[in-house]
Write an enzyme that holds these catalytic residues in place. Structure first.
Site, PDB file in Angstrom:
ATOM      1  CB  THR A 168       5.300   2.229  -0.021  1.00  0.00           C
ATOM      2  OG1 THR A 168       4.683   1.076  -0.603  1.00  0.00           O
ATOM      3  CG2 THR A 168       6.588   2.535  -0.766  1.00  0.00           C
ATOM      4  CB  ALA A 169       5.528   6.633   2.828  1.00  0.00           C
ATOM      5  N   GLY A 203       0.822  -1.199   0.000  1.00  0.00           N
ATOM      6  CA  GLY A 203       0.000   0.000   0.000  1.00  0.00           C
ATOM      7  C   GLY A 203       0.859   1.253   0.000  1.00  0.00           C
ATOM      8  CB  CYS A 204       0.088   4.730  -0.993  1.00  0.00           C
ATOM      9  SG  CYS A 204      -1.547   4.928  -0.243  1.00  0.00           S
ATOM     10  CE1 TYR A 205      -1.220   8.175   4.381  1.00  0.00           C
ATOM     11  CE2 TYR A 205      -3.131   6.764   4.028  1.00  0.00           C
ATOM     12  CZ  TYR A 205      -2.585   8.029   4.183  1.00  0.00           C
ATOM     13  OH  TYR A 205      -3.396   9.134   4.152  1.00  0.00           O
TER      14      TYR A 205
END
Length: 344
Positions: free
Chosen positions: A151-152, A147-149
């Site tokens: 990954t960061a 997911g995007c969150y």
């Protein structure tokens, strides 16, 4: 290689077309929707005169016969069913949804509120955090794109977590995202009048990405306790900033932590670690597959602050998906992804 994309009418699917259109090895063979057939330009007029294929119904049997690789850019529930349909067929699958990420039985139902995918399929899926799971991805036929969150967050936490430098209790992640992370579906919450000049927290302590982050952290350090993770919408189109707070187990200078991160990521072209006193902003990675990280140790408290930024549609979705597909096929990781960020 012939590539199919299912779910090209969403923002993530649109970014896949943008990347794959210029990829030197992957060729877009077909694009598919789970809705009615229509020209892709009906959804994305900016592709007029550039890429004008027609969306067709997604038929896994036909796609598996004609294509070598398929990207699933469909929502949770839909992607899981498609992954099951492709399972065992001679085709590589990269799934951008959350349906294949959680390995522990019962967690998917708890956090996503859907019926889970067959456990045999989930066990086959490799978690595609490119910089940390590269060896597993190389041999995978099925990749669960992070997911995007997560990954960061995970790229920001990984070096200190994997080195056992983090006190197991009290990890706090304060994350913000542009509204494209909510997708193209119209809702009151992401309407212009609601978001413009506004800043809003949502899914307080119950975001579905919490168990995904926790799962990976515990692979690096099984002692790490449940995290505090909260998300906010900010009035920008794209970008994520995760500000992460961890207590260090021993006294370290900021310069020492930066050295650790630079050493860890020196062979990973998409992670850029800032020098001491420099911190990234989301605009500096816009339109690119980069994750930029800034670091600071507060000597008063012994607490490390990590600032990690990505473009949610690129490194947080389509960009990392193509990066994983490159790795799966023994290609240079940067192939088709070597974009300079859009600035300003």
């Amino acid at each position: 290689m012939k590539v199919a994309v299912i779910g090209t009418t969403g923002y993530g699917g649109g970014e896949l077309i943008r990347i794959l259109y210029n990829h030197p090895i992957f060729r877009i063979h077909s694009i598919h929707s789970t809705r009615d057939e229509e020209p892709i330009t009906a959804e994305f007029p900016h592709l007029t005169g550039v890429f004008e294929q027609t969306l067709t119904k997604a038929d896994p049997e036909v796609i598996a016969e004609e294509a070598d690789l398929v990207f699933l850019a469909t929502p949770s529930r839909v992607s899981g069913k498609l992954a099951e349909a492709f399972y065992g067929k001679d085709i590589q699958v990269v799934d951008l949804s959350g349906d294949l990420r959680l390995q522990k039985q019962g967690e998917y139902e708890q956090w996503y509120k859907h019926e889970p995918v067959n456990q045999e399929v989930i066990k086959e899926a490799v978690y595609g955090l490119s910089e940390w799971n590269k060896e597993q991805i190389k041999n995978a036929k099925l990749v669960a794109n992070p997911g995007c969150y997560p990954t960061a967050t995970l790229l920001g936490l990984a070096p200190v977590a994997a080195a056992g430098l983090v006190e197991p209790n009290g990890i706090i992640i304060d994350a913000k995202s542009g509204v494209s992370g909510a997708g193209k579906s119209l809702t009151k919450g992401n309407a212009f009048a609601e978001m413009n000049d506004n800043f809003r927290i949502y899914k307080v302590n119950e975001h579905q990405h919490i168990p995904e982050i926790q799962q990976q952290l515990n692979l690096w350090d099984e002692a790490i306790a449940p995290i505090t993770f909260n998300t906010h919408l900010i009035p920008i189109t794209r970008g994520i900033m995760a500000t992460i707070y961890v207590q260090l187990k021993k006294e370290l200078a900021t310069s020492e932590v930066i050295d650790l991160y630079k050493e860890q990521y020196h062979n990973h072209p998409f992670v850029r670690v800032r020098n001491e006193g420099q911190y990234p902003s989301v605009k500096e990675v816009c339109g690119s597959n980069y994750c930029d990280i800034g670091l600071n140790v507060d000597q008063r408290t012994g607490r490390l602050t990590i600032v990690s930024v990505i473009d949610n549609l690129m490194k947080g979705a389509a960009g990392q998906a193509v990066q994983n597909a490159n790795i799966m096929n023994g290609l240079e990781e940067k192939m088709g992804l070597d974009f300079v960020p859009i600035y300003p």
